[in-house]
Design an enzyme around this catalytic site. Structure first.
Site, PDB file in Angstrom:
ATOM      1  N   ASN A 159       0.810  -1.236   0.000  1.00  0.00           N
ATOM      2  CA  ASN A 159       0.000   0.000   0.000  1.00  0.00           C
ATOM      3  C   ASN A 159       0.837   1.277   0.000  1.00  0.00           C
ATOM      4  O   ASN A 159       0.470   2.264  -0.618  1.00  0.00           O
ATOM      5  CB  ASN A 159      -0.997  -0.012   1.171  1.00  0.00           C
ATOM      6  N   GLU A 178       3.492  -5.354  12.355  1.00  0.00           N
ATOM      7  CA  GLU A 178       2.561  -4.232  12.152  1.00  0.00           C
ATOM      8  C   GLU A 178       1.455  -4.753  11.251  1.00  0.00           C
ATOM      9  O   GLU A 178       1.696  -5.019  10.071  1.00  0.00           O
ATOM     10  CB  GLU A 178       3.272  -3.053  11.482  1.00  0.00           C
ATOM     11  N   CYS A 227      -3.194   1.730   6.301  1.00  0.00           N
ATOM     12  CA  CYS A 227      -3.615   1.035   7.525  1.00  0.00           C
ATOM     13  C   CYS A 227      -4.168   2.015   8.554  1.00  0.00           C
ATOM     14  O   CYS A 227      -4.851   1.606   9.479  1.00  0.00           O
ATOM     15  CB  CYS A 227      -2.447   0.250   8.101  1.00  0.00           C
ATOM     16  N   GLU A 238       7.355   0.388  16.021  1.00  0.00           N
ATOM     17  CA  GLU A 238       8.400   0.907  15.143  1.00  0.00           C
ATOM     18  C   GLU A 238       8.594   2.384  15.476  1.00  0.00           C
ATOM     19  O   GLU A 238       7.930   2.927  16.340  1.00  0.00           O
ATOM     20  CB  GLU A 238       7.982   0.744  13.677  1.00  0.00           C
TER      21      GLU A 238
HETATM   22  P1  NDP Z   1      -0.011  -9.326   3.197  1.00  0.00           P
HETATM   23  O1  NDP Z   1      -0.032  -9.816   4.600  1.00  0.00           O
HETATM   24  O2  NDP Z   1      -0.738 -10.090   2.176  1.00  0.00           O
HETATM   25  O3  NDP Z   1       1.481  -9.197   2.661  1.00  0.00           O
HETATM   26  C1  NDP Z   1       2.473  -8.435   3.312  1.00  0.00           C
HETATM   27  C2  NDP Z   1       3.830  -8.949   2.866  1.00  0.00           C
HETATM   28  O4  NDP Z   1       4.012 -10.268   3.368  1.00  0.00           O
HETATM   29  C3  NDP Z   1       3.989  -9.058   1.358  1.00  0.00           C
HETATM   30  O5  NDP Z   1       5.320  -8.772   1.000  1.00  0.00           O
HETATM   31  C4  NDP Z   1       3.642 -10.507   1.120  1.00  0.00           C
HETATM   32  O6  NDP Z   1       4.142 -10.984  -0.101  1.00  0.00           O
HETATM   33  C5  NDP Z   1       4.299 -11.166   2.301  1.00  0.00           C
HETATM   34  N1  NDP Z   1       3.808 -12.481   2.647  1.00  0.00           N
HETATM   35  C6  NDP Z   1       2.623 -13.057   2.309  1.00  0.00           C
HETATM   36  N2  NDP Z   1       2.540 -14.313   2.834  1.00  0.00           N
HETATM   37  C7  NDP Z   1       3.697 -14.526   3.523  1.00  0.00           C
HETATM   38  C8  NDP Z   1       4.211 -15.608   4.308  1.00  0.00           C
HETATM   39  N3  NDP Z   1       3.520 -16.740   4.479  1.00  0.00           N
HETATM   40  N4  NDP Z   1       5.416 -15.464   4.884  1.00  0.00           N
HETATM   41  C9  NDP Z   1       6.112 -14.324   4.741  1.00  0.00           C
HETATM   42  N5  NDP Z   1       5.690 -13.270   4.001  1.00  0.00           N
HETATM   43  C10 NDP Z   1       4.489 -13.360   3.410  1.00  0.00           C
HETATM   44  O7  NDP Z   1      -0.491  -7.814   3.280  1.00  0.00           O
HETATM   45  P2  NDP Z   1      -0.781  -6.855   2.075  1.00  0.00           P
HETATM   46  O8  NDP Z   1       0.443  -6.728   1.238  1.00  0.00           O
HETATM   47  O9  NDP Z   1      -2.071  -7.270   1.458  1.00  0.00           O
HETATM   48  O10 NDP Z   1      -0.966  -5.452   2.828  1.00  0.00           O
HETATM   49  C11 NDP Z   1      -2.158  -5.006   3.325  1.00  0.00           C
HETATM   50  C12 NDP Z   1      -2.229  -5.249   4.821  1.00  0.00           C
HETATM   51  O11 NDP Z   1      -1.150  -4.594   5.460  1.00  0.00           O
HETATM   52  C13 NDP Z   1      -3.479  -4.677   5.432  1.00  0.00           C
HETATM   53  O12 NDP Z   1      -4.031  -5.611   6.333  1.00  0.00           O
HETATM   54  C14 NDP Z   1      -2.979  -3.464   6.187  1.00  0.00           C
HETATM   55  O13 NDP Z   1      -3.775  -3.100   7.285  1.00  0.00           O
HETATM   56  C15 NDP Z   1      -1.631  -3.914   6.615  1.00  0.00           C
HETATM   57  N6  NDP Z   1      -0.790  -2.772   6.900  1.00  0.00           N
HETATM   58  C16 NDP Z   1      -0.462  -2.511   8.204  1.00  0.00           C
HETATM   59  C17 NDP Z   1       0.287  -1.398   8.536  1.00  0.00           C
HETATM   60  C18 NDP Z   1       0.685  -1.109   9.947  1.00  0.00           C
HETATM   61  O14 NDP Z   1       1.585  -0.306  10.144  1.00  0.00           O
HETATM   62  N7  NDP Z   1       0.070  -1.721  10.946  1.00  0.00           N
HETATM   63  C19 NDP Z   1       0.733  -0.466   7.489  1.00  0.00           C
HETATM   64  C20 NDP Z   1       0.342  -0.846   6.165  1.00  0.00           C
HETATM   65  C21 NDP Z   1      -0.391  -1.959   5.889  1.00  0.00           C
HETATM   66  P3  NDP Z   1       3.184 -11.011  -1.408  1.00  0.00           P
HETATM   67  O15 NDP Z   1       2.731  -9.621  -1.650  1.00  0.00           O
HETATM   68  O16 NDP Z   1       4.099 -11.511  -2.434  1.00  0.00           O
HETATM   69  O17 NDP Z   1       2.080 -11.942  -1.075  1.00  0.00           O
END
Ligand code: NDP
Length: 486
Positions: A150, A248, A282, A461
């Site tokens: 995002n 996070e 988020c 963080e």
């Molecule tokens: P995901 O959890 O789908 O993915 C996050 C990252 O983890 C990506 O690089 C993804 O790779 C990777 N990933 C996926 N599966 C695995 C696994 N089994 N082991 C290790 N890494 C893995 O989240 P999104 O990318 O869809 O992001 C949106 C989410 O992030 C929302 O829920 C949002 O709220 C949260 N978010 C939280 C923030 C915070 O500060 N609390 C800030 C921003 C977002 P790939 O993309 O290749 O699947």
């Protein structure tokens, strides 16, 4: 067609297995580049290189590591327009947003931690009986950083900057959906001469390369930002080998608006806090609670303003709303709009996919959507949608709205609007949440602790919190008594 490559051992390389994935432009729905489909073999190569690099990187000390971080910050800044355009094409967000927020913040992350590491210190505990304890903070070793789509470069740098500044070598994985600016970042690392092996950027699928990083026994800590379900998988896999974890995760943030707020300021910021970045932040507020006295007026004026946020080609300077990041995410958001209708909600505006004319006719756009008439505890109001969809609901008392706000499994952020400071302090104290904004939203001081409670995450963080996460505290106890033992 641009071919994104991994950055391993100081060079740009394809995946060991030679496989690639398609990378789509959300605004057009078309493939415009490819990225490596890496796996555990690429992690093995990166780890061998990181192990060679670690002793020297650790020994370099904060001052010299800081210089590398600052050079990287300057390198990104010098190519700001190129980075901004790449972020927009890759993610779908408006170009003005990439140019004014995402890329400048990535620059700031690098230079903030370049400075923070020079100001980082640890504790000493002198005692009266000639004993001195002090805390030596040393890098962990090789750490993994996994970031979401995002705010691609913004969140990627938010992790790797403190990890590198602290003296760790880093194996990083950007989201497979938005790999482009991390690729440009690796070019900058080469340009500034970052020593080989200090940082590896490996592209590919979460379930393949992400889990290979999490599972590897030589990677001692994982900093992850992403969805709560993925966070739970990572926590499950990391627990048996006792990895240090910073998570996070998701959110379902409330916006609480009292009768006595500054109406215009609240209205203007709530439009932004609801729909900035298509609601894909988020920290966006997705549940708007408005006190009964101003509910009708606020609702009507809010909806009028939201109707003006028509999605359009994100490369057009006047575009207020861009495309959603993927077809899969578009379908998820549309399914939640349908759920809201099924749960009895009334769509006040939006509610549909949009097909702009011209090159974006096949892009993944959704109208900003406002929904009324749903109870606080229905699924639409409890589950994270992470798109341009908000609900609006009246409340009468402070206790009632605090209960609504605290009712979800998440606890990331809330913004509260009131001119009564006593109310503001009391509500802030009673919210079960990591971040409270009073009469503002998304105002960030990088020194403050950032993160959520409940299923929004573990750890914090930001500032010295991040530097503490990426170092191990070692207690050193010295007897200052000549020849004496205690
Ligand atoms: P995901 O959890 O789908 O993915 C996050 C990252 O983890 C990506 O690089 C993804 O790779 C990777 N990933 C996926 N599966 C695995 C696994 N089994 N082991 C290790 N890494 C893995 O989240 P999104 O990318 O869809 O992001 C949106 C989410 O992030 C929302 O829920 C949002 O709220 C949260 N978010 C939280 C923030 C915070 O500060 N609390 C800030 C921003 C977002 P790939 O993309 O290749 O699947």
């Amino acid at each position: 067609m641009i071919q994104i490559q991994n950055y391993i051992d100081g060079a740009l390389v394809p995946a060991v297995n030679g496989r690639t994935l398609d990378n789509y432009e959300p605004a057009t729905g078309a493939v415009y580049s490819t990225l490596p489909r890496s796996n555990a073999d690429d992690v093995a190569v990166a780890l061998a290189s990181a192990k060679r690099a670690f002793p020297q990187w650790k020994a370099l000390g904060p001052e010299d590591r800081s210089k590398y971080l600052q050079k990287i910050a300057d390198g990104i800044e010098a190519r700001l327009e190129e980075f901004a355009r790449a972020e927009t094409v890759d993610n779908g967000k408006p170009l003005w947003l990439s140019r004014s927020v995402d890329i400048p913040r990535a620059v700031q992350n690098m230079s903030f931690f370049a400075s923070a590491i020079r100001n980082f210190s640890s504790e000493a505990h002198p005692t009266t009986d000639n004993i001195l304890n002090y805390t030596l903070r040393q890098p962990i070793g090789i750490v993994g950083c996994i970031s979401p789509w995002n705010l691609p470069l913004y969140l990627f740098t938010w992790k790797i900057a403190p990890a590198l500044a602290s003296g760790n070598c880093v194996i990083a994985k950007p989201s497979e959906l938005t790999p482009m600016t991390a690729f440009l970042f690796s070019q900058v690392c080469i340009e500034v001469g970052l020593p080989a092996g200090v940082l590896a950027i490996i592209h590919g699928l979460g379930a393949e390369i992400g889990s290979a990083i999490v599972d590897h026994s030589d990677i001692s800590a994982i900093s992850f930002t992403g969805g709560t379900t993925t966070g739970a998988t990572i926590a499950r896999n990391a627990a048996p080998v006792f990895k240090k974890l910073s998570l996070e995760l998701g959110g379902k943030n409330a916006t609480i608006i009292f009768d006595d707020c500054d109406f215009e300021d609240t209205l203007k910021t709530t439009v932004r806090s609801s729909f900035a970045n298509q609601g894909e932040i988020c920290l966006c507020g997705s549940r708007i609670y408005v006190q009964r006295g101003i509910y009708e007026r606020f609702k009507n004026e809010f909806v009028e303003r939201v109707k003006k946020l028509q999605p359009a080609d994100p490369l057009i300077e006047t575009s207020k709303q861009g495309a959603l990041v993927s077809k899969e995410h578009l379908e998820k958001v549309l399914s939640y709009i349908q759920l809201a209708k099924d749960e009895g909600g009334t769509i006040l505006c939006g509610g549909n996919q949009v097909f702009p004319e011209g090159r974006c006719a096949n892009g993944w756009f959704v109208q900003p959507t406002v929904i009324e008439g749903l109870p606080y505890d229905c699924r639409t109001n409890q589950e994270e949608i992470f798109g341009p969809v908000v609900t609006i609901q009246p409340f009468d008392s402070e206790d009632e709205v605090v209960q609504y706000a605290n009712s979800t499994k998440y606890g990331l952020a809330t913004s509260v609007w009131t001119s009564n400071l006593t109310t503001a302090h009391r509500v802030a104290a009673n919210l079960h949440i990591g971040i409270v904004w009073i009469n503002c939203w998304l105002v960030r001081d990088l020194r403050t602790p950032f993160g959520g409670v409940k299923q929004s995450g573990v750890g914090r963080e930001g500032g010295f919190e991040a530097l503490r996460f990426f170092t191990e505290p070692k207690n050193v106890c010295i007897s200052l008594q000549p020849g004496g033992s205690h």
